[in-house]
Design a protein around this motif. Structure first.
Motif, short mmCIF file in Angstrom:
data_model
loop_
_atom_site.label_atom_id
_atom_site.label_comp_id
_atom_site.label_asym_id
_atom_site.label_seq_id
_atom_site.Cartn_x
_atom_site.Cartn_y
_atom_site.Cartn_z
N LYS A 1 0.89 -1.05 -0.17
CA LYS A 1 0.21 -0.11 -0.28
C LYS A 1 1.13 1.56 -0.42
N ARG A 2 2.05 1.03 0.30
CA ARG A 2 2.76 2.15 0.49
C ARG A 2 3.48 2.53 -0.69
N THR A 3 4.10 1.57 -1.58
CA THR A 3 4.63 1.53 -2.64
C THR A 3 3.86 2.46 -3.41
N THR A 4 4.50 3.69 -3.98
CA THR A 4 4.58 5.13 -5.12
C THR A 4 5.06 5.63 -5.07
N PRO A 5 5.55 6.19 -6.77
CA PRO A 5 4.62 5.01 -8.22
C PRO A 5 5.71 4.40 -8.40
N GLY B 1 -4.83 0.46 -7.70
CA GLY B 1 -4.25 2.07 -8.39
C GLY B 1 -3.39 2.49 -7.99
N ILE B 2 -1.88 2.11 -8.09
CA ILE B 2 -0.62 2.77 -8.08
C ILE B 2 -1.04 3.48 -9.25
N ARG B 3 0.50 4.89 -8.95
CA ARG B 3 0.35 5.23 -9.88
C ARG B 3 1.43 4.71 -11.29
#
Length: 45
Positions: free
Chosen positions: A3-7, A25-27
């Protein structure tokens, strides 16, 4: 992916990692978008 992966940076043939990133829904950035993002953070001389 967490959940902390972005982008996530992924090219056209990224495979299952790209699919896993799309689900929560990760960018997702293409290589060109990432290059622009990084260039904006680099100091100019």
């Amino acid at each position: 992916m967490s959940k902390r992966t972005t982008p996530v940076v992924a090219g056209e043939k990224a495979g299952s990692k790209r699919t896993k990133a799309e689900e929560p829904g990760i960018r997702i950035l293409g290589p060109e978008e990432f290059a622009v993002l990084v260039a904006d953070l680099l100091p100019t001389t």
